[in-house]
Design a protein around this motif. Sequence first.
Motif, PDB file in Angstrom:
ATOM      1  N   TYR A 157       1.208  -0.873   0.153  1.00 25.50           N
ATOM      2  CA  TYR A 157      -0.033  -0.022   0.010  1.00 25.50           C
ATOM      3  C   TYR A 157       1.404   0.850   0.164  1.00 25.50           C
ATOM      4  O   TYR A 157       1.904   1.653   1.090  1.00 25.50           O
ATOM      5  CB  TYR A 157      -1.144   0.298   0.852  1.00 25.50           C
ATOM      6  CG  TYR A 157      -1.326  -1.010   1.168  1.00 25.50           C
ATOM      7  CD1 TYR A 157      -2.993  -1.217   1.091  1.00 25.50           C
ATOM      8  CD2 TYR A 157      -1.842  -1.902   1.899  1.00 25.50           C
ATOM      9  CE1 TYR A 157      -3.682  -2.238   0.611  1.00 25.50           C
ATOM     10  CE2 TYR A 157      -2.550  -3.731   2.117  1.00 25.50           C
ATOM     11  CZ  TYR A 157      -3.977  -2.953   1.211  1.00 25.50           C
ATOM     12  OH  TYR A 157      -4.605  -3.980   1.338  1.00 25.50           O
ATOM     13  N   THR A 158       0.655   2.012  -0.477  1.00 30.84           N
ATOM     14  CA  THR A 158       0.895   3.421  -0.755  1.00 30.84           C
ATOM     15  C   THR A 158       0.075   4.840   0.164  1.00 30.84           C
ATOM     16  O   THR A 158      -0.601   4.866   0.037  1.00 30.84           O
ATOM     17  CB  THR A 158       1.566   4.182  -1.514  1.00 30.84           C
ATOM     18  OG1 THR A 158       2.316   3.459  -2.777  1.00 30.84           O
ATOM     19  CG2 THR A 158       2.496   4.901  -2.161  1.00 30.84           C
ATOM     20  N   ILE A 159       0.580   4.893   0.924  1.00 28.06           N
ATOM     21  CA  ILE A 159       0.370   5.901   1.090  1.00 28.06           C
ATOM     22  C   ILE A 159       0.643   7.731   1.686  1.00 28.06           C
ATOM     23  O   ILE A 159       1.767   8.028   1.950  1.00 28.06           O
ATOM     24  CB  ILE A 159      -0.133   6.143   3.308  1.00 28.06           C
ATOM     25  CG1 ILE A 159      -0.724   4.399   3.527  1.00 28.06           C
ATOM     26  CG2 ILE A 159      -1.108   7.338   4.100  1.00 28.06           C
ATOM     27  CD1 ILE A 159      -0.574   3.753   4.623  1.00 28.06           C
ATOM     28  N   ALA A 160      -0.452   8.352   1.116  1.00 26.27           N
ATOM     29  CA  ALA A 160       0.239  10.095   0.540  1.00 26.27           C
ATOM     30  C   ALA A 160      -0.123  10.783   1.732  1.00 26.27           C
ATOM     31  O   ALA A 160      -1.757  10.488   1.574  1.00 26.27           O
ATOM     32  CB  ALA A 160      -0.296  10.296  -0.760  1.00 26.27           C
ATOM     33  N   GLU A 161       0.326  11.845   2.754  1.00 29.38           N
ATOM     34  CA  GLU A 161      -0.201  12.811   3.199  1.00 29.38           C
ATOM     35  C   GLU A 161       0.759  13.866   3.294  1.00 29.38           C
ATOM     36  O   GLU A 161       1.299  14.351   3.861  1.00 29.38           O
ATOM     37  CB  GLU A 161      -0.604  12.489   4.674  1.00 29.38           C
ATOM     38  CG  GLU A 161      -1.294  12.646   5.556  1.00 29.38           C
ATOM     39  CD  GLU A 161      -0.017  13.995   5.914  1.00 29.38           C
ATOM     40  OE1 GLU A 161      -1.465  15.173   6.588  1.00 29.38           O
ATOM     41  OE2 GLU A 161       1.010  13.411   6.945  1.00 29.38           O
ATOM     42  N   GLY A 162       0.332  15.010   2.783  1.00 33.05           N
ATOM     43  CA  GLY A 162       0.327  16.339   2.878  1.00 33.05           C
ATOM     44  C   GLY A 162       2.048  16.241   2.584  1.00 33.05           C
ATOM     45  O   GLY A 162       3.198  16.880   3.128  1.00 33.05           O
ATOM     46  N   GLY A 163       2.393  15.808   0.771  1.00 31.59           N
ATOM     47  CA  GLY A 163       3.487  15.753   0.409  1.00 31.59           C
ATOM     48  C   GLY A 163       4.602  14.799   0.599  1.00 31.59           C
ATOM     49  O   GLY A 163       5.442  14.413   0.438  1.00 31.59           O
ATOM     50  N   ARG A 164       4.531  13.593   1.393  1.00 32.49           N
ATOM     51  CA  ARG A 164       4.445  12.487   1.964  1.00 32.49           C
ATOM     52  C   ARG A 164       3.886  11.548   1.830  1.00 32.49           C
ATOM     53  O   ARG A 164       3.168  11.685   1.994  1.00 32.49           O
ATOM     54  CB  ARG A 164       5.129  11.911   3.546  1.00 32.49           C
ATOM     55  CG  ARG A 164       5.397  13.245   4.303  1.00 32.49           C
ATOM     56  CD  ARG A 164       5.872  12.913   5.910  1.00 32.49           C
ATOM     57  NE  ARG A 164       4.190  13.063   6.923  1.00 32.49           N
ATOM     58  CZ  ARG A 164       3.861  12.021   7.433  1.00 32.49           C
ATOM     59  NH1 ARG A 164       5.782  12.044   8.570  1.00 32.49           N
ATOM     60  NH2 ARG A 164       3.195  11.732   8.406  1.00 32.49           N
ATOM     61  N   ASN A 165       5.213  10.525   1.100  1.00 34.27           N
ATOM     62  CA  ASN A 165       4.770   8.647   0.505  1.00 34.27           C
ATOM     63  C   ASN A 165       5.420   7.876   1.650  1.00 34.27           C
ATOM     64  O   ASN A 165       6.603   7.754   1.238  1.00 34.27           O
ATOM     65  CB  ASN A 165       4.641   8.782  -0.895  1.00 34.27           C
ATOM     66  CG  ASN A 165       4.245  10.140  -1.937  1.00 34.27           C
ATOM     67  OD1 ASN A 165       2.802   9.890  -1.682  1.00 34.27           O
ATOM     68  ND2 ASN A 165       4.365  10.182  -2.485  1.00 34.27           N
ATOM     69  N   LEU A 166       4.100   7.312   2.110  1.00 37.81           N
ATOM     70  CA  LEU A 166       4.968   5.981   2.804  1.00 37.81           C
ATOM     71  C   LEU A 166       4.356   4.568   2.637  1.00 37.81           C
ATOM     72  O   LEU A 166       3.345   4.425   1.798  1.00 37.81           O
ATOM     73  CB  LEU A 166       4.306   6.496   3.884  1.00 37.81           C
ATOM     74  CG  LEU A 166       4.626   4.882   4.727  1.00 37.81           C
ATOM     75  CD1 LEU A 166       6.272   4.796   5.545  1.00 37.81           C
ATOM     76  CD2 LEU A 166       3.877   5.347   6.485  1.00 37.81           C
TER      77      LEU A 166
END
Length: 102
Positions: A24-33
Amino acid sequence: MVEKTITVRVCNMCEKTDRAVRSYTIAEGGRNLRVDLCEEDAGPIERLMATGERVGESPTKPARSTARVKKAAPAKKVASGATRRGAKVMTVEEIEALRRQS
């Protein structure tokens, strides 16, 4: 001697090696995890994905556009014998006649 390297993806939460995992790729506030989760630990994310709107997909009811497209005006026809705007188009004979007058 032959050496082999085996890479095993495990769940980032429980780290159990006997479970299949999905990335899974989680994106939040310009961050990708990127996280790898087994089916059990991915439950909360799967529930969120079922309720949220996917990025890049249109919603169930398309939004109405308020912008209007202006149609291009048809090209104007130039009457025969009319001149263009700007410099006058002249023949060689007309140019030489003007030189003789000066």
